[in-house]
Design a protein around this motif. Structure first.
Motif, short mmCIF file in Angstrom:
data_model
loop_
_atom_site.label_atom_id
_atom_site.label_comp_id
_atom_site.label_asym_id
_atom_site.label_seq_id
_atom_site.Cartn_x
_atom_site.Cartn_y
_atom_site.Cartn_z
N SER A 50 -0.78 -8.55 -7.85
CA SER A 50 -1.16 -8.83 -6.48
C SER A 50 -1.15 -10.33 -6.24
CB SER A 50 -2.54 -8.25 -6.16
OG SER A 50 -3.54 -8.90 -6.91
N ARG A 52 -2.89 -13.13 -3.36
CA ARG A 52 -3.98 -13.10 -2.37
C ARG A 52 -4.26 -14.50 -1.84
NH1 ARG A 52 -8.29 -9.84 -1.31
NH2 ARG A 52 -7.52 -8.33 -2.83
N ASN A 97 1.72 -2.61 -1.35
CA ASN A 97 0.41 -2.46 -0.73
C ASN A 97 0.04 -3.73 0.01
OD1 ASN A 97 -2.66 -3.28 -1.25
ND2 ASN A 97 -2.58 -1.08 -0.90
N GLU A 99 -3.36 -5.44 2.25
CA GLU A 99 -4.76 -5.31 2.67
C GLU A 99 -4.97 -6.16 3.91
OE1 GLU A 99 -7.65 -5.91 -0.45
OE2 GLU A 99 -9.03 -6.83 0.98
N GLN A 104 -6.17 -0.57 3.81
CA GLN A 104 -5.04 -0.60 2.89
C GLN A 104 -3.82 0.05 3.55
OE1 GLN A 104 -5.28 -2.01 -0.19
NE2 GLN A 104 -7.45 -2.48 0.13
#
Length: 116
Positions: A50, A52, A97, A99, A104
């Motif tokens: 991921s 972020r 994915n 967010e 989600q």
């Protein structure tokens, strides 16, 4: 709403490479994180990598550290997963994915198959 479309899956030999792409569209400005999950037959879906925040902090599951690299093109709203030194155990459906505001969003997935 956010729409995610993956591409780049396919068949590779062990030791080979593939690059996955995930194009995001819709309300992308407030996306806080994006990542790649995978699900192999008979197994639970797991987070692979991921990225972020504005600093681009990254996370990798231990099994892919040193082999996979997640990156993003913020201007194009695309996230990549460069997969090197592929192993048969990496065979799975890979899902993008995102967010956003606690919700989600998921892509439809792309199959990655690694032959020994």
């Amino acid at each position: 709403q956010v729409q995610l479309v993956e591409s780049g899956g396919g068949l590779a030999q062990a030791g080979g490479s593939l690059r996955l792409s995930c194009a995001a569209s819709g309300n992308t400005v407030t996306i806080s994180a994006m990542g790649w999950y995978r699900q192999a037959p008979g197994k639970q879906r797991e987070l692979v990598a991921s990225i972020r925040g504005t600093g681009g902090h990254t996370y990798y599951v231990d099994s892919v550290k040193g082999r996979f690299t997640i990156s993003r093109d913020i201007a194009k709203n695309i996230v990549y997963l460069q997969m090197n030194s592929l192993e048969p155990e990496d065979t799975a459906v890979y899902y993008c994915n995102a967010e956003r505001m606690g919700i989600q969003y998921w892509g439809r997935g792309t199959q990655v198959t690694v032959s020994s």
